[in-house]
Scaffold this motif. Sequence first.
Motif, mmCIF file in Angstrom:
data_model
loop_
_atom_site.group_PDB
_atom_site.id
_atom_site.type_symbol
_atom_site.label_atom_id
_atom_site.label_comp_id
_atom_site.label_asym_id
_atom_site.label_seq_id
_atom_site.Cartn_x
_atom_site.Cartn_y
_atom_site.Cartn_z
ATOM 1 N N ASP A 81 0.865 -1.204 0.005
ATOM 2 C CA ASP A 81 0.125 -0.023 0.140
ATOM 3 C C ASP A 81 0.869 1.162 0.013
ATOM 4 O OD1 ASP A 81 -2.075 1.962 0.423
ATOM 5 O OD2 ASP A 81 -3.150 0.934 2.192
ATOM 6 N N ARG A 82 1.883 1.157 0.768
ATOM 7 C CA ARG A 82 2.818 2.431 0.758
ATOM 8 C C ARG A 82 3.697 2.454 -0.326
ATOM 9 N NH1 ARG A 82 3.243 0.347 6.182
ATOM 10 N NH2 ARG A 82 5.300 -0.871 5.585
ATOM 11 N N GLU A 83 3.890 1.251 -0.751
ATOM 12 C CA GLU A 83 4.812 1.353 -1.931
ATOM 13 C C GLU A 83 4.053 1.779 -3.280
ATOM 14 O OE1 GLU A 83 8.326 -1.864 -1.173
ATOM 15 O OE2 GLU A 83 6.619 -2.433 -2.430
ATOM 16 N N TYR A 84 2.733 1.435 -3.104
ATOM 17 C CA TYR A 84 1.980 1.778 -4.336
ATOM 18 C C TYR A 84 1.931 3.277 -4.643
ATOM 19 C CZ TYR A 84 -2.009 1.444 -7.773
ATOM 20 O OH TYR A 84 -2.655 1.872 -8.742
ATOM 21 N N ASP A 85 1.916 4.263 -3.505
ATOM 22 C CA ASP A 85 1.761 5.439 -3.614
ATOM 23 C C ASP A 85 3.227 6.303 -3.921
ATOM 24 O OD1 ASP A 85 -0.891 5.986 -2.546
ATOM 25 O OD2 ASP A 85 -0.054 5.838 -0.482
ATOM 26 N N GLU A 86 4.340 5.261 -3.902
ATOM 27 C CA GLU A 86 5.676 5.700 -4.279
ATOM 28 C C GLU A 86 5.760 5.296 -5.690
ATOM 29 O OE1 GLU A 86 8.094 3.860 -1.726
ATOM 30 O OE2 GLU A 86 7.375 5.034 -0.005
ATOM 31 N N GLY A 87 4.747 4.792 -6.546
ATOM 32 C CA GLY A 87 4.946 4.254 -7.932
ATOM 33 C C GLY A 87 5.793 2.882 -8.024
ATOM 34 N N LYS A 88 5.801 2.019 -6.976
ATOM 35 C CA LYS A 88 6.826 1.161 -6.964
ATOM 36 C C LYS A 88 5.877 -0.390 -7.176
ATOM 37 C CE LYS A 88 10.102 2.615 -4.002
ATOM 38 N NZ LYS A 88 10.807 2.686 -2.457
ATOM 39 N N VAL A 89 4.556 -0.295 -7.281
ATOM 40 C CA VAL A 89 3.657 -1.482 -7.348
ATOM 41 C C VAL A 89 2.624 -1.071 -8.387
ATOM 42 C CG1 VAL A 89 2.081 -2.977 -6.120
ATOM 43 C CG2 VAL A 89 4.152 -2.015 -5.080
ATOM 44 N N ALA A 90 2.418 -2.342 -9.324
ATOM 45 C CA ALA A 90 1.604 -2.282 -10.378
ATOM 46 C C ALA A 90 0.158 -3.007 -9.762
ATOM 47 C CB ALA A 90 1.898 -2.854 -11.534
ATOM 48 N N GLY A 91 0.281 -4.100 -9.225
ATOM 49 C CA GLY A 91 -0.825 -4.729 -8.946
ATOM 50 C C GLY A 91 -0.463 -6.110 -8.191
ATOM 51 N N VAL A 92 -1.522 -6.750 -8.005
ATOM 52 C CA VAL A 92 -1.395 -8.042 -7.062
ATOM 53 C C VAL A 92 -2.132 -9.316 -7.704
ATOM 54 C CG1 VAL A 92 -1.479 -9.261 -4.723
ATOM 55 C CG2 VAL A 92 -0.860 -6.485 -4.938
ATOM 56 N N LEU A 93 -1.410 -10.420 -7.796
ATOM 57 C CA LEU A 93 -2.432 -11.754 -8.207
ATOM 58 C C LEU A 93 -1.970 -12.748 -7.485
ATOM 59 C CD1 LEU A 93 -2.417 -12.717 -12.056
ATOM 60 C CD2 LEU A 93 -2.176 -14.534 -9.865
ATOM 61 N N VAL A 94 -3.215 -13.147 -6.575
ATOM 62 C CA VAL A 94 -3.110 -14.292 -5.639
ATOM 63 C C VAL A 94 -3.803 -15.584 -6.425
ATOM 64 C CG1 VAL A 94 -3.895 -15.154 -3.337
ATOM 65 C CG2 VAL A 94 -3.507 -12.535 -3.854
ATOM 66 N N VAL A 95 -2.918 -16.392 -5.890
ATOM 67 C CA VAL A 95 -3.105 -17.954 -6.590
ATOM 68 C C VAL A 95 -3.348 -18.808 -5.647
ATOM 69 C CG1 VAL A 95 -2.103 -19.617 -8.318
ATOM 70 C CG2 VAL A 95 -1.500 -17.180 -8.706
ATOM 71 N N GLU A 96 -4.419 -19.505 -5.644
ATOM 72 C CA GLU A 96 -4.713 -20.555 -4.531
ATOM 73 C C GLU A 96 -5.764 -21.640 -5.287
ATOM 74 O OE1 GLU A 96 -5.490 -19.317 -0.220
ATOM 75 O OE2 GLU A 96 -6.429 -17.587 -1.378
ATOM 76 N N HIS A 97 -5.393 -22.909 -4.652
ATOM 77 C CA HIS A 97 -6.237 -24.152 -4.693
ATOM 78 C C HIS A 97 -6.519 -24.280 -6.296
ATOM 79 C CE1 HIS A 97 -8.175 -21.812 -1.015
ATOM 80 N NE2 HIS A 97 -7.107 -22.361 -0.921
ATOM 81 N N LEU A 98 -5.505 -24.175 -7.085
ATOM 82 C CA LEU A 98 -5.688 -24.359 -8.732
ATOM 83 C C LEU A 98 -5.916 -25.997 -8.881
ATOM 84 C CD1 LEU A 98 -3.209 -22.008 -10.402
ATOM 85 C CD2 LEU A 98 -5.560 -21.870 -9.836
ATOM 86 N N GLY A 99 -6.842 -26.200 -9.802
ATOM 87 C CA GLY A 99 -7.096 -27.532 -9.828
ATOM 88 C C GLY A 99 -7.872 -28.381 -8.906
ATOM 89 N N ALA A 100 -8.408 -28.073 -8.095
ATOM 90 C CA ALA A 100 -9.448 -28.560 -6.955
ATOM 91 C C ALA A 100 -10.192 -29.307 -7.584
ATOM 92 C CB ALA A 100 -9.746 -27.526 -6.204
ATOM 93 N N ARG A 101 -10.232 -30.863 -7.298
ATOM 94 C CA ARG A 101 -11.612 -31.641 -7.785
ATOM 95 C C ARG A 101 -12.775 -31.346 -7.015
ATOM 96 N NH1 ARG A 101 -9.680 -35.768 -11.289
ATOM 97 N NH2 ARG A 101 -7.383 -36.177 -11.114
ATOM 98 N N GLN A 102 -13.813 -31.574 -7.472
ATOM 99 C CA GLN A 102 -14.966 -31.450 -6.820
ATOM 100 C C GLN A 102 -15.493 -32.780 -6.240
ATOM 101 O OE1 GLN A 102 -17.511 -29.220 -6.980
ATOM 102 N NE2 GLN A 102 -19.124 -30.317 -5.895
ATOM 103 N N TYR A 103 -15.672 -32.591 -4.805
ATOM 104 C CA TYR A 103 -16.108 -33.776 -4.024
ATOM 105 C C TYR A 103 -17.584 -33.605 -3.817
ATOM 106 C CZ TYR A 103 -11.516 -35.992 -3.637
ATOM 107 O OH TYR A 103 -10.305 -36.596 -3.909
ATOM 108 N N ASP A 104 -18.446 -34.726 -3.716
ATOM 109 C CA ASP A 104 -19.611 -34.554 -3.407
ATOM 110 C C ASP A 104 -19.613 -35.540 -1.970
ATOM 111 O OD1 ASP A 104 -20.349 -33.280 -5.562
ATOM 112 O OD2 ASP A 104 -20.744 -35.233 -6.627
#
Length: 528
Positions: free
Chosen positions: A356-379
Motif C-alpha cells: 500500500d505504501r509502495e503503491y503511492d511511491e509508484g513501485k507497485v502495479a498490482g497483485v495476483l493471488v493464486v490458491e487451490h488451482l485444479g481442485a477436484r469436486q467432491y460430493d
Amino acid sequence: MGRMRRMGLPLLALAAGLALPSSALADEIACPARVDASAFATEAKLLQLAERQQSFGVRPTGSQSQKDYIDWLEAEMSAIPGIRTSSLNYDIDRYESVTTGLTAGGASVPVAAPVPFARSTGAAGVTAPVVYLASGTNITAANAAGKIVVRDLPTLSVPNALFFPPLLGWAVHDPGLTIPLLGSESLEAPAQSNADIAAASAAGAVGVLMVSQLPHAQVEGMYAPYEGLPQALPAAYLGVDQGQQLKDALAARTLASATLTVDARWTPTTTRTLLATLPGGEAKKIVVESHTDGTSALWDNGPLSMIEMARYLATLPVECRPRTIQFAFTTGHLYQHLTGPDVREGGAGQLAAILDREYDEGKVAGVLVVEHLGARQYDAVARPGGLPGRQLVVNRSLSQLLWLPVTDGWPLRDMVKAAIQDRDVRRTAMLTGLDGADVTRVPHHCSFGGEGTPYVQHLLPTIAAIAAPKTLFLASFGTEAIDFGLMRRGTLAFTDMVMRMGTMSQADIAGDMTFMREQRARGARGCS
C-alpha cells in the motif's frame, strides 16, 4: 525519448569495446503475448512438485515442517537465473498439540483432531459430565456449566445464483453449463467452533467436542479455525461415528462422564514470508502471492504454480518482462493474528500494508493471488450400510468452482476473462467480491474470500483466485484431490495474466482503485 535511448545502446556498447547482440534490442525482439505451453511445465512436473510438497506433511505456522517447506521453496527459486530472495520475519508463539484423547464410559474414543489453539488440559485431561446440545440450542449456564458440551458442526449452503450477474458475478466460464443457476453448494463450517467454544466458556463449560458429519478417516487432522489466538476451552473434533456413539449413550443414560485430554504447548519461534524477485525492464512490480502454511498438497498449491511461473518468465529476455515480478510466499495464513491479538491479517495483511505504501511511491502495479488451482469436486453422499452421516466421494466429471474476484475496472477484468477462456479454466466464476457491496465505503467489497482480501482492503489492484472444496481443511486428502491438467491450465492462464499486466498501462490495471484511493485520502470510510 524511449526510442532514442534504445538506439543509443549499441553505440555505447561499441564504445566500450563490447559486442551487444541485436536480439537484445526491444525493437528486434518478438515478445510473446501469451505463454508458449510447449515450453512450460508438464502435468507430470506439477504432480512431482505436489508430491514433494506433500512429503513435508501438515504445515502449521511456525512448525518445523513449514520451515523446511519454505527452505525448499527458497532453494527452488534461488536456482532460477536472475531471482534474488529476501524474507520478512515474525516472532510468534507456536501452538503444538502433544496429545489429544477422549475416554467415555471407560473406553477410549478416537479423536479426529484438536481444535487449533485449544486450551491445554495438561496430560491429566479434564473429567466432567457430558451433554449434547443440538444445533440451534443456545449454550447457557443452565445446560452447560461444569460439563463437556457435544455439538454438531453446521453445514452452510451457498446458492449458485450469487456467482452470476447481477449479484457477485460479472462473468462465468462454464462451457458445459454444469453450474445450475438455482442449485447450491454445501459444506461443513468448522469456523463455527470459535463461536461455540466462546459460548460454552461463557456458560461455564469445561470442554467442547465438535462432531462432523464425515467419518473419522476423512476428518482426521482437520485444521480450522486458525486465528492464532488461544481458545478459551479444550476442544476437539470427532468423526460422525464417534459423535453418534456419545449421543446414543447420552440418550440411553449410560454415559455419566468423560475425560477430554488436549495436552498442548506454546513455544516461542520465528516464521517468515519469502520474497523472490525477478527484475524486469522497470522497478515497478507485479506481485504474485500464495501462502506456505497448510495441511495438504491442495492447501496450498499456489507456491508450486509460482515456481513454474518464475521458471518460464526467467527464460524470456528482460525486454519481454517490462515490469519486475515479485513472488511472495506468505506465512501466517493459519495464524491470522500474526502480530498480536488486535489485528487479524496474517502475513498477507502485513505484506499488503507494505505494498500500500509502495503503491503511492509508484513501485507497485498490482497483485495476483493464486490458491487451490485444479481442485477436484467432491460430493457428500450417504454412507453405505445405513451408517450415520455422509462421506466425500470424488466427482470425476467436475472440478470445484473457482472463485475469481477482480477489483473494479473493465480493462483488467476483460484481460482476466480472456485469459481464463483462452486456457479453458473451467469452472470459473469471475466476481466483484465475496461479500455484499457497500458503496459508502472504499473498497465497495471488503472480502475476496481468502488471501486476496487484505490487498483489496488496502485498495491495491487485485486478482485473487480461490476455491472452497470440501477437502480444504482436511489433512487426510493428498494429491488425489488435484486435477493436474486443470492445475496446469490455470497456471498457464495466470502466467498469461502476469505477462499481460506487464504491458498494460497503470491506469488500466488500477481501474476504479485510483478514485477509491483518492476517496480514502479525503477520509472515506474503509473496511472495519
